[in-house]
Design a protein around this motif. Structure first.
Motif, PDB file in Angstrom:
ATOM      1  N   ALA A  92       0.829  -1.214   0.041  1.00  0.00           N
ATOM      2  CA  ALA A  92      -0.017  -0.044   0.068  1.00  0.00           C
ATOM      3  C   ALA A  92       0.903   1.099   0.000  1.00  0.00           C
ATOM      4  O   ALA A  92       1.892   1.443   0.804  1.00  0.00           O
ATOM      5  N   ILE A  93       0.670   1.952  -0.967  1.00  0.00           N
ATOM      6  CA  ILE A  93       1.470   3.427  -1.115  1.00  0.00           C
ATOM      7  C   ILE A  93       0.870   4.311  -0.304  1.00  0.00           C
ATOM      8  O   ILE A  93      -0.379   4.732  -0.237  1.00  0.00           O
ATOM      9  N   ALA A  94       1.430   4.810   0.935  1.00  0.00           N
ATOM     10  CA  ALA A  94       0.917   5.746   1.804  1.00  0.00           C
ATOM     11  C   ALA A  94       1.106   7.062   1.291  1.00  0.00           C
ATOM     12  O   ALA A  94       0.132   8.059   1.876  1.00  0.00           O
ATOM     13  N   ARG A  95       2.052   7.445   0.575  1.00  0.00           N
ATOM     14  CA  ARG A  95       2.312   8.812   0.016  1.00  0.00           C
ATOM     15  C   ARG A  95       2.738   8.728  -1.390  1.00  0.00           C
ATOM     16  O   ARG A  95       3.738   7.779  -1.587  1.00  0.00           O
ATOM     17  N   ASP A  96       2.025   9.100  -2.244  1.00  0.00           N
ATOM     18  CA  ASP A  96       2.136   8.969  -3.690  1.00  0.00           C
ATOM     19  C   ASP A  96       3.532   9.716  -4.162  1.00  0.00           C
ATOM     20  O   ASP A  96       3.912  10.591  -3.609  1.00  0.00           O
ATOM     21  N   ILE A  97       4.027   9.106  -5.257  1.00  0.00           N
ATOM     22  CA  ILE A  97       5.128   9.879  -5.832  1.00  0.00           C
ATOM     23  C   ILE A  97       5.157  11.092  -6.000  1.00  0.00           C
ATOM     24  O   ILE A  97       4.148  11.556  -6.836  1.00  0.00           O
ATOM     25  N   VAL A  98       6.234  11.937  -5.652  1.00  0.00           N
ATOM     26  CA  VAL A  98       6.175  13.583  -5.894  1.00  0.00           C
ATOM     27  C   VAL A  98       7.445  14.151  -5.850  1.00  0.00           C
ATOM     28  O   VAL A  98       8.500  13.549  -5.419  1.00  0.00           O
ATOM     29  N   ASN A  99       7.598  14.951  -6.665  1.00  0.00           N
ATOM     30  CA  ASN A  99       8.968  16.046  -6.678  1.00  0.00           C
ATOM     31  C   ASN A  99       8.810  16.755  -5.503  1.00  0.00           C
ATOM     32  O   ASN A  99       7.821  17.900  -5.775  1.00  0.00           O
ATOM     33  N   GLU A 100       9.662  16.920  -4.623  1.00  0.00           N
ATOM     34  CA  GLU A 100       9.840  17.985  -3.602  1.00  0.00           C
ATOM     35  C   GLU A 100      10.549  19.125  -3.890  1.00  0.00           C
ATOM     36  O   GLU A 100      11.382  18.965  -4.927  1.00  0.00           O
ATOM     37  N   PRO A 101      10.262  20.500  -3.406  1.00  0.00           N
ATOM     38  CA  PRO A 101      10.890  21.559  -3.870  1.00  0.00           C
ATOM     39  C   PRO A 101      12.435  21.491  -3.524  1.00  0.00           C
ATOM     40  O   PRO A 101      13.128  22.388  -4.041  1.00  0.00           O
ATOM     41  N   TYR A 102      12.741  20.796  -2.508  1.00  0.00           N
ATOM     42  CA  TYR A 102      14.029  20.631  -2.070  1.00  0.00           C
ATOM     43  C   TYR A 102      14.934  19.574  -2.832  1.00  0.00           C
ATOM     44  O   TYR A 102      15.890  19.323  -2.334  1.00  0.00           O
ATOM     45  N   GLY A 103      14.570  19.324  -4.270  1.00  0.00           N
ATOM     46  CA  GLY A 103      15.190  18.197  -4.976  1.00  0.00           C
ATOM     47  C   GLY A 103      15.235  16.895  -5.006  1.00  0.00           C
ATOM     48  O   GLY A 103      16.170  16.487  -5.070  1.00  0.00           O
ATOM     49  N   ILE A 104      14.209  16.332  -4.287  1.00  0.00           N
ATOM     50  CA  ILE A 104      13.840  14.887  -3.992  1.00  0.00           C
ATOM     51  C   ILE A 104      12.804  14.625  -4.588  1.00  0.00           C
ATOM     52  O   ILE A 104      11.649  15.315  -4.668  1.00  0.00           O
ATOM     53  N   TYR A 115       6.812   1.361  10.690  1.00  0.00           N
ATOM     54  CA  TYR A 115       7.716   2.399  10.098  1.00  0.00           C
ATOM     55  C   TYR A 115       7.431   3.069   8.732  1.00  0.00           C
ATOM     56  O   TYR A 115       6.824   2.445   8.107  1.00  0.00           O
ATOM     57  N   PHE A 116       7.290   4.369   8.882  1.00  0.00           N
ATOM     58  CA  PHE A 116       7.273   5.202   7.657  1.00  0.00           C
ATOM     59  C   PHE A 116       8.315   5.258   6.978  1.00  0.00           C
ATOM     60  O   PHE A 116       9.539   5.777   7.304  1.00  0.00           O
ATOM     61  N   ILE A 117       8.552   4.588   5.621  1.00  0.00           N
ATOM     62  CA  ILE A 117       9.611   4.489   4.608  1.00  0.00           C
ATOM     63  C   ILE A 117       9.522   5.568   3.543  1.00  0.00           C
ATOM     64  O   ILE A 117       8.364   5.616   2.909  1.00  0.00           O
ATOM     65  N   ARG A 118      10.305   6.744   3.670  1.00  0.00           N
ATOM     66  CA  ARG A 118      10.375   7.513   2.601  1.00  0.00           C
ATOM     67  C   ARG A 118      11.554   6.962   1.546  1.00  0.00           C
ATOM     68  O   ARG A 118      12.774   6.992   1.840  1.00  0.00           O
ATOM     69  N   VAL A 119      10.898   6.444   0.109  1.00  0.00           N
ATOM     70  CA  VAL A 119      12.037   6.018  -0.662  1.00  0.00           C
ATOM     71  C   VAL A 119      12.186   7.217  -1.733  1.00  0.00           C
ATOM     72  O   VAL A 119      11.077   7.807  -2.160  1.00  0.00           O
ATOM     73  N   SER A 120      13.590   7.709  -1.674  1.00  0.00           N
ATOM     74  CA  SER A 120      13.873   8.976  -2.256  1.00  0.00           C
ATOM     75  C   SER A 120      15.047   8.806  -3.262  1.00  0.00           C
ATOM     76  O   SER A 120      16.003   8.041  -2.909  1.00  0.00           O
ATOM     77  N   GLU A 121      14.967   9.810  -4.179  1.00  0.00           N
ATOM     78  CA  GLU A 121      16.293  10.057  -4.939  1.00  0.00           C
ATOM     79  C   GLU A 121      16.422  11.407  -5.202  1.00  0.00           C
ATOM     80  O   GLU A 121      15.329  12.196  -5.549  1.00  0.00           O
ATOM     81  N   GLY A 122      17.615  11.850  -5.214  1.00  0.00           N
ATOM     82  CA  GLY A 122      17.896  13.244  -5.655  1.00  0.00           C
ATOM     83  C   GLY A 122      17.368  13.418  -7.205  1.00  0.00           C
ATOM     84  O   GLY A 122      17.819  12.669  -8.052  1.00  0.00           O
TER      85      GLY A 122
END
Length: 127
Positions: A92-104, A115-122
């Motif tokens: 289950a995706i708790a937070r959909d994929i998004v571009n953050e303004p800080y470059g992630i 545990y809330f896992i943020r899967v991130s890429e610069g």
């Protein structure tokens, strides 16, 4: 003389049940079991990422409950493909994929311990 260098941080993450957690991470997130020590401690790995768990149901209840969820940041390459993989594994995706303004670019999921896992890429180019 050997130069000073920091490599990684690998905290022992408390979990409700070690065996259930190792199985969850293998089946859902694609990790493999790297080691166990008795029935309470174990480690998993996927590529260069390693996680270490210790079974401690009382402590995990303090970290992850109805009010709080401890956050883990997983830095990856090709976050979009991992997003597709996790969805196909019926996570289950708790937070959909998004571009953050800080470059992630990232998305969020919960594991079986809360545990809330943020899967991130610069990212370099913002849309």
């Amino acid at each position: 003389m050997k130069p000073k260098k920091f490599h990684r941080c690998g905290p022992f993450l408390p979990v409700k049940n070690l065996r259930e957690t190792l199985d969850f991470y293998r089946e859902k997130f694609g990790f493999y079991e790297e080691w166990t020590w008795g029935k309470l401690d174990g480690g998993i790995r996927r590529d260069d990422m390693r996680l270490v768990f210790c079974e401690d149901s009382e402590y995990i209840a303090q970290l992850n409950n109805e009010t709080y969820h401890f956050t883990l940041l997983w830095f990856v390459d090709n976050v979009d493909e991992i997003y597709i993989e996790f969805k196909s594994n019926k996570i289950a995706i708790a937070r959909d994929i998004v571009n953050e303004p800080y470059g992630i670019r990232e998305f969020g999921v919960f594991d079986n311990n809360g545990y809330f896992i943020r899967v991130s890429e610069g990212i370099t180019n913002q849309e």
